[in-house]
Scaffold this motif. Sequence first.
Motif, mmCIF file in Angstrom:
data_model
loop_
_atom_site.group_PDB
_atom_site.id
_atom_site.type_symbol
_atom_site.label_atom_id
_atom_site.label_comp_id
_atom_site.label_asym_id
_atom_site.label_seq_id
_atom_site.Cartn_x
_atom_site.Cartn_y
_atom_site.Cartn_z
ATOM 1 N N LYS A 1 0.821 -1.212 0.000
ATOM 2 C CA LYS A 1 0.000 0.000 0.000
ATOM 3 C C LYS A 1 0.856 1.263 0.000
ATOM 4 N N SER A 2 1.741 1.356 0.978
ATOM 5 C CA SER A 2 2.579 2.551 1.088
ATOM 6 C C SER A 2 3.529 2.677 -0.099
ATOM 7 N N SER A 3 4.021 1.536 -0.583
ATOM 8 C CA SER A 3 4.912 1.566 -1.741
ATOM 9 C C SER A 3 4.196 2.110 -2.972
ATOM 10 N N LEU A 4 2.938 1.701 -3.159
ATOM 11 C CA LEU A 4 2.175 2.211 -4.290
ATOM 12 C C LEU A 4 1.989 3.719 -4.174
ATOM 13 N N LEU A 5 1.712 4.181 -2.966
ATOM 14 C CA LEU A 5 1.556 5.624 -2.753
ATOM 15 C C LEU A 5 2.865 6.356 -3.060
ATOM 16 N N ARG A 6 3.988 5.776 -2.637
ATOM 17 C CA ARG A 6 5.284 6.392 -2.896
ATOM 18 C C ARG A 6 5.606 6.403 -4.388
ATOM 19 N N MET A 7 5.175 5.381 -5.097
ATOM 20 C CA MET A 7 5.376 5.361 -6.543
ATOM 21 C C MET A 7 4.620 6.513 -7.207
ATOM 22 N N ILE A 8 3.391 6.747 -6.772
ATOM 23 C CA ILE A 8 2.606 7.850 -7.340
ATOM 24 C C ILE A 8 3.255 9.186 -7.016
ATOM 25 N N ALA A 9 3.841 9.288 -5.816
ATOM 26 C CA ALA A 9 4.486 10.529 -5.398
ATOM 27 C C ALA A 9 5.874 10.713 -5.986
ATOM 28 N N TRP B 1 2.505 15.550 0.421
ATOM 29 C CA TRP B 1 2.625 14.275 1.116
ATOM 30 C C TRP B 1 2.417 14.502 2.603
ATOM 31 N N MET B 2 1.579 13.674 3.215
ATOM 32 C CA MET B 2 1.386 13.706 4.670
ATOM 33 C C MET B 2 1.599 12.311 5.204
ATOM 34 N N ALA B 3 2.580 12.163 6.097
ATOM 35 C CA ALA B 3 2.990 10.848 6.578
ATOM 36 C C ALA B 3 2.363 10.532 7.931
ATOM 37 N N GLN B 4 2.591 9.309 8.388
ATOM 38 C CA GLN B 4 2.117 8.875 9.706
ATOM 39 C C GLN B 4 2.766 9.703 10.807
ATOM 40 N N GLN B 5 4.073 9.938 10.706
ATOM 41 C CA GLN B 5 4.769 10.785 11.656
ATOM 42 C C GLN B 5 4.574 12.242 11.241
ATOM 43 N N ASP B 6 4.509 13.139 12.222
ATOM 44 C CA ASP B 6 4.287 14.552 11.882
ATOM 45 C C ASP B 6 5.507 15.184 11.209
#
Length: 247
Positions: A44-52, A78-83
């Motif tokens: 999931k996160s990898s796919l999001l990173r690919m789009i970004a 981009w907004m991550a889990q950590q602030d």
Amino acid sequence: MSPPGLVLRHASLTFGDRPLFQALQARFDAGSWTCLLGRSGSGKSSLLRMIASLRLPDNHHLDLQTSDGIPLAGRVAWMAQQDLLVPWQRVAGNVMLSAHWQGRPTAADRRRAEHLLAQVGLADKADRWPDELSGGQRQRIALARTLFADASVVLMDEPFSAVDAITRLELHDLASRLLADRTVLMVTHDPLEALRLADRILILQGEPARLVSISVPPGDRPRSLDDSELQRRQAELVTQLRETDDA
């Protein structure tokens, strides 16, 4: 500028000898909010990173098109889990971080940062240091920083998972209002969060994973917790995710 829709074609990612997903295809409507769920390690996160266009291993491929034909570069936040607040900047400086990267922030940048802090309910915290704030306040500042980028596409990787349940619900309401005119893709592990916020839910399912579309309850987002249809869909979605994990 109106937010673009996104068309994802032939998205593939392999780690070692294991293909996480192959030839994924999806369409994300302009101005819509899509939540992406799936078991841990499904990509999931990898796919999001690919789009970004963030750094990934070489063994990935993505064909991404926008509905307006304009390249996506420069239009993504981009907004991550950590602030990810930096300790050497005060709150307003953290909101203006992109302006600091481009040079010295202007008075107009400061006014805009203060306006965004007021929108997230932290107008009185502009000159505080990050370590003086609660986790929920820090995540509100991260949201203000995301808005400061003024991007028409917002990618969010579990942005509300590190706060308590009540703060998370408050952030749902806030983000849904402030990001209403953007195209949003959000990774989450929380079925209730997805059902409250999403216009569309996609699950990465199987090995290699494929995208499975899940219907959402009717009504405007964020949907009320006491909505009986939301509660029914939550039970169904949890069951489907458990079956995915056992597959």
